[in-house]
Design a protein around this motif. Structure first.
Motif, PDB file in Angstrom:
ATOM      1  N   CYS A  22       0.827  -1.212   0.000  1.00  0.00           N
ATOM      2  CA  CYS A  22       0.000   0.000   0.000  1.00  0.00           C
ATOM      3  C   CYS A  22       0.862   1.264   0.000  1.00  0.00           C
ATOM      4  CB  CYS A  22      -0.963  -0.014   1.191  1.00  0.00           C
ATOM      5  SG  CYS A  22      -2.426  -1.057   0.879  1.00  0.00           S
ATOM      6  N   LYS A  23       2.111   1.171   0.441  1.00  0.00           N
ATOM      7  CA  LYS A  23       3.012   2.334   0.388  1.00  0.00           C
ATOM      8  C   LYS A  23       3.276   2.757  -1.052  1.00  0.00           C
ATOM      9  CE  LYS A  23       5.607   0.899   4.421  1.00  0.00           C
ATOM     10  NZ  LYS A  23       6.871   0.310   4.790  1.00  0.00           N
ATOM     11  N   ASP A  24       3.168   1.814  -1.995  1.00  0.00           N
ATOM     12  CA  ASP A  24       3.468   2.094  -3.396  1.00  0.00           C
ATOM     13  C   ASP A  24       2.254   2.601  -4.172  1.00  0.00           C
ATOM     14  OD1 ASP A  24       6.130   0.967  -3.110  1.00  0.00           O
ATOM     15  OD2 ASP A  24       5.125  -0.968  -3.024  1.00  0.00           O
ATOM     16  N   LEU A  25       1.095   2.663  -3.540  1.00  0.00           N
ATOM     17  CA  LEU A  25      -0.139   2.987  -4.253  1.00  0.00           C
ATOM     18  C   LEU A  25      -0.791   4.219  -3.646  1.00  0.00           C
ATOM     19  CD1 LEU A  25      -1.973   1.837  -6.496  1.00  0.00           C
ATOM     20  CD2 LEU A  25      -3.197   0.591  -4.720  1.00  0.00           C
ATOM     21  N   GLN A  26      -1.124   5.206  -4.483  1.00  0.00           N
ATOM     22  CA  GLN A  26      -1.835   6.391  -4.011  1.00  0.00           C
ATOM     23  C   GLN A  26      -3.287   6.255  -4.442  1.00  0.00           C
ATOM     24  OE1 GLN A  26       0.202   9.954  -4.363  1.00  0.00           O
ATOM     25  NE2 GLN A  26      -1.367  11.078  -3.265  1.00  0.00           N
ATOM     26  N   CYS A  27      -4.188   6.179  -3.476  1.00  0.00           N
ATOM     27  CA  CYS A  27      -5.603   5.979  -3.779  1.00  0.00           C
ATOM     28  C   CYS A  27      -6.325   7.312  -3.879  1.00  0.00           C
ATOM     29  CB  CYS A  27      -6.247   5.123  -2.690  1.00  0.00           C
ATOM     30  SG  CYS A  27      -5.688   3.413  -2.730  1.00  0.00           S
ATOM     31  N   PRO A  28      -7.337   7.388  -4.773  1.00  0.00           N
ATOM     32  CA  PRO A  28      -8.108   8.629  -4.892  1.00  0.00           C
ATOM     33  C   PRO A  28      -8.988   8.854  -3.665  1.00  0.00           C
ATOM     34  CG  PRO A  28      -9.008   6.935  -6.331  1.00  0.00           C
ATOM     35  CD  PRO A  28      -7.756   6.371  -5.731  1.00  0.00           C
ATOM     36  N   PRO A  29      -9.465  10.091  -3.473  1.00  0.00           N
ATOM     37  CA  PRO A  29     -10.357  10.365  -2.331  1.00  0.00           C
ATOM     38  C   PRO A  29     -11.571   9.440  -2.355  1.00  0.00           C
ATOM     39  CG  PRO A  29      -9.709  12.408  -3.410  1.00  0.00           C
ATOM     40  CD  PRO A  29      -9.214  11.293  -4.277  1.00  0.00           C
ATOM     41  N   GLY A  30     -12.017   9.058  -1.153  1.00  0.00           N
ATOM     42  CA  GLY A  30     -13.165   8.165  -1.048  1.00  0.00           C
ATOM     43  C   GLY A  30     -12.793   6.697  -1.098  1.00  0.00           C
ATOM     44  N   THR A  31     -11.490   6.426  -1.258  1.00  0.00           N
ATOM     45  CA  THR A  31     -11.032   5.044  -1.262  1.00  0.00           C
ATOM     46  C   THR A  31      -9.847   4.923  -0.318  1.00  0.00           C
ATOM     47  OG1 THR A  31      -9.468   5.318  -3.094  1.00  0.00           O
ATOM     48  CG2 THR A  31     -11.723   4.735  -3.685  1.00  0.00           C
TER      49      THR A  31
ATOM     50  N   CYS B  16      -6.459   2.004   0.639  1.00  0.00           N
ATOM     51  CA  CYS B  16      -5.715   0.861   0.135  1.00  0.00           C
ATOM     52  C   CYS B  16      -5.876  -0.326   1.069  1.00  0.00           C
ATOM     53  CB  CYS B  16      -4.233   1.217  -0.011  1.00  0.00           C
ATOM     54  SG  CYS B  16      -3.291  -0.121  -0.768  1.00  0.00           S
ATOM     55  N   GLU B  17      -6.151  -1.471   0.467  1.00  0.00           N
ATOM     56  CA  GLU B  17      -6.181  -2.735   1.200  1.00  0.00           C
ATOM     57  C   GLU B  17      -5.414  -3.754   0.388  1.00  0.00           C
ATOM     58  OE1 GLU B  17     -10.076  -4.154   2.157  1.00  0.00           O
ATOM     59  OE2 GLU B  17     -10.642  -2.297   3.178  1.00  0.00           O
ATOM     60  N   MET B  18      -4.737  -4.663   1.079  1.00  0.00           N
ATOM     61  CA  MET B  18      -4.045  -5.742   0.388  1.00  0.00           C
ATOM     62  C   MET B  18      -5.073  -6.806   0.030  1.00  0.00           C
ATOM     63  SD  MET B  18      -0.924  -4.852   0.033  1.00  0.00           S
ATOM     64  CE  MET B  18      -0.107  -6.355  -0.490  1.00  0.00           C
ATOM     65  N   VAL B  19      -5.179  -7.121  -1.267  1.00  0.00           N
ATOM     66  CA  VAL B  19      -6.064  -8.177  -1.754  1.00  0.00           C
ATOM     67  C   VAL B  19      -5.145  -9.278  -2.263  1.00  0.00           C
ATOM     68  CG1 VAL B  19      -7.866  -8.785  -3.386  1.00  0.00           C
ATOM     69  CG2 VAL B  19      -7.852  -6.501  -2.345  1.00  0.00           C
ATOM     70  N   GLU B  20      -5.131 -10.399  -1.539  1.00  0.00           N
ATOM     71  CA  GLU B  20      -4.146 -11.457  -1.749  1.00  0.00           C
ATOM     72  C   GLU B  20      -2.763 -10.830  -1.589  1.00  0.00           C
ATOM     73  OE1 GLU B  20      -5.110 -13.628  -5.297  1.00  0.00           O
ATOM     74  OE2 GLU B  20      -7.114 -14.083  -4.552  1.00  0.00           O
ATOM     75  N   THR B  21      -1.968 -10.729  -2.657  1.00  0.00           N
ATOM     76  CA  THR B  21      -0.623 -10.146  -2.491  1.00  0.00           C
ATOM     77  C   THR B  21      -0.500  -8.791  -3.174  1.00  0.00           C
ATOM     78  OG1 THR B  21       0.148 -11.307  -4.461  1.00  0.00           O
ATOM     79  CG2 THR B  21       0.465 -12.428  -2.338  1.00  0.00           C
ATOM     80  N   ASN B  22      -1.641  -8.188  -3.582  1.00  0.00           N
ATOM     81  CA  ASN B  22      -1.584  -6.926  -4.314  1.00  0.00           C
ATOM     82  C   ASN B  22      -2.345  -5.827  -3.595  1.00  0.00           C
ATOM     83  OD1 ASN B  22      -0.171  -7.902  -6.689  1.00  0.00           O
ATOM     84  ND2 ASN B  22      -2.016  -9.107  -7.055  1.00  0.00           N
ATOM     85  N   PRO B  23      -1.800  -4.602  -3.622  1.00  0.00           N
ATOM     86  CA  PRO B  23      -2.543  -3.483  -3.044  1.00  0.00           C
ATOM     87  C   PRO B  23      -3.660  -3.049  -3.998  1.00  0.00           C
ATOM     88  CG  PRO B  23      -0.472  -2.705  -3.954  1.00  0.00           C
ATOM     89  CD  PRO B  23      -0.493  -4.190  -4.143  1.00  0.00           C
ATOM     90  N   ARG B  24      -4.819  -2.727  -3.439  1.00  0.00           N
ATOM     91  CA  ARG B  24      -5.965  -2.284  -4.244  1.00  0.00           C
ATOM     92  C   ARG B  24      -6.632  -1.095  -3.551  1.00  0.00           C
ATOM     93  NH1 ARG B  24      -4.351  -4.880  -7.915  1.00  0.00           N
ATOM     94  NH2 ARG B  24      -5.052  -6.882  -8.670  1.00  0.00           N
ATOM     95  N   CYS B  25      -7.131  -0.158  -4.366  1.00  0.00           N
ATOM     96  CA  CYS B  25      -7.934   0.939  -3.834  1.00  0.00           C
ATOM     97  C   CYS B  25      -9.376   0.465  -3.770  1.00  0.00           C
ATOM     98  CB  CYS B  25      -7.817   2.175  -4.726  1.00  0.00           C
ATOM     99  SG  CYS B  25      -6.165   2.891  -4.722  1.00  0.00           S
ATOM    100  N   VAL B  26      -9.934   0.491  -2.574  1.00  0.00           N
ATOM    101  CA  VAL B  26     -11.309   0.043  -2.389  1.00  0.00           C
ATOM    102  C   VAL B  26     -12.123   1.190  -1.795  1.00  0.00           C
ATOM    103  CG1 VAL B  26     -10.696  -2.402  -2.121  1.00  0.00           C
ATOM    104  CG2 VAL B  26     -10.781  -0.941  -0.115  1.00  0.00           C
ATOM    105  N   PRO B  27     -13.415   1.260  -2.135  1.00  0.00           N
ATOM    106  CA  PRO B  27     -14.240   2.349  -1.609  1.00  0.00           C
ATOM    107  C   PRO B  27     -14.316   2.302  -0.090  1.00  0.00           C
ATOM    108  CG  PRO B  27     -15.418   1.112  -3.308  1.00  0.00           C
ATOM    109  CD  PRO B  27     -14.156   0.357  -2.991  1.00  0.00           C
ATOM    110  N   ILE B  28     -14.308   3.477   0.505  1.00  0.00           N
ATOM    111  CA  ILE B  28     -14.505   3.573   1.957  1.00  0.00           C
ATOM    112  C   ILE B  28     -16.005   3.604   2.179  1.00  0.00           C
ATOM    113  CG2 ILE B  28     -14.206   5.028   4.000  1.00  0.00           C
ATOM    114  CD1 ILE B  28     -11.642   6.110   2.629  1.00  0.00           C
ATOM    115  N   ASN B  29     -16.503   2.699   2.992  1.00  0.00           N
ATOM    116  CA  ASN B  29     -17.930   2.693   3.294  1.00  0.00           C
ATOM    117  C   ASN B  29     -18.194   3.738   4.368  1.00  0.00           C
ATOM    118  OD1 ASN B  29     -18.511   0.664   1.487  1.00  0.00           O
ATOM    119  ND2 ASN B  29     -18.123  -0.953   2.980  1.00  0.00           N
TER     120      ASN B  29
END
Length: 95
Positions: A45-54, A56-69
């Motif tokens: 997640c240090k390598d990924l900049q997520c847009p506002p409203g999301t 970063c979560e690790m999904v399996e071995t990859n960082p992903r931007c997921v919506p914040i509920n």
């Protein structure tokens, strides 16, 4: 490489290092036993900049931007209303 072994010059193999190996993008050099190897870089997640409203979560071995509920903590309701969760979203409803 020529080295003195006891009193005699001998040709000995040069042990390669990561300095001797150029790795392709997305990989980095690591010494595996005595040899340099290009291995995949595992992003975090240090390598990924997520847009506002999301976030970063690790999904399996990859960082992903997921919506914040959002929750009622994230919503300021006007006087005369209160926050209730409607399905997965906070809503201001009349009291």
């Amino acid at each position: 490489e020529c080295r003195m072994v006891e009193t005699n010059p001998r040709c000995v193999p040069i042990n390669p290092t990561c300095k001797d190996l150029k790795c392709p993008p997305g990989t980095s050099c690591e010494m595996v036993e005595t040899n340099p190897r290009c291995v995949p870089i595992n992003p975090t997640c240090k390598d990924l900049q997520c847009p506002p409203g999301t976030s970063c979560e690790m999904v399996e071995t990859n960082p992903r931007c997921v919506p914040i509920n959002p929750t009622c903590k994230d919503l300021q309701c006007p006087p005369g209303t209160s926050c209730e969760m409607v399905e997965t979203n906070p809503r201001c409803v009349p009291i």
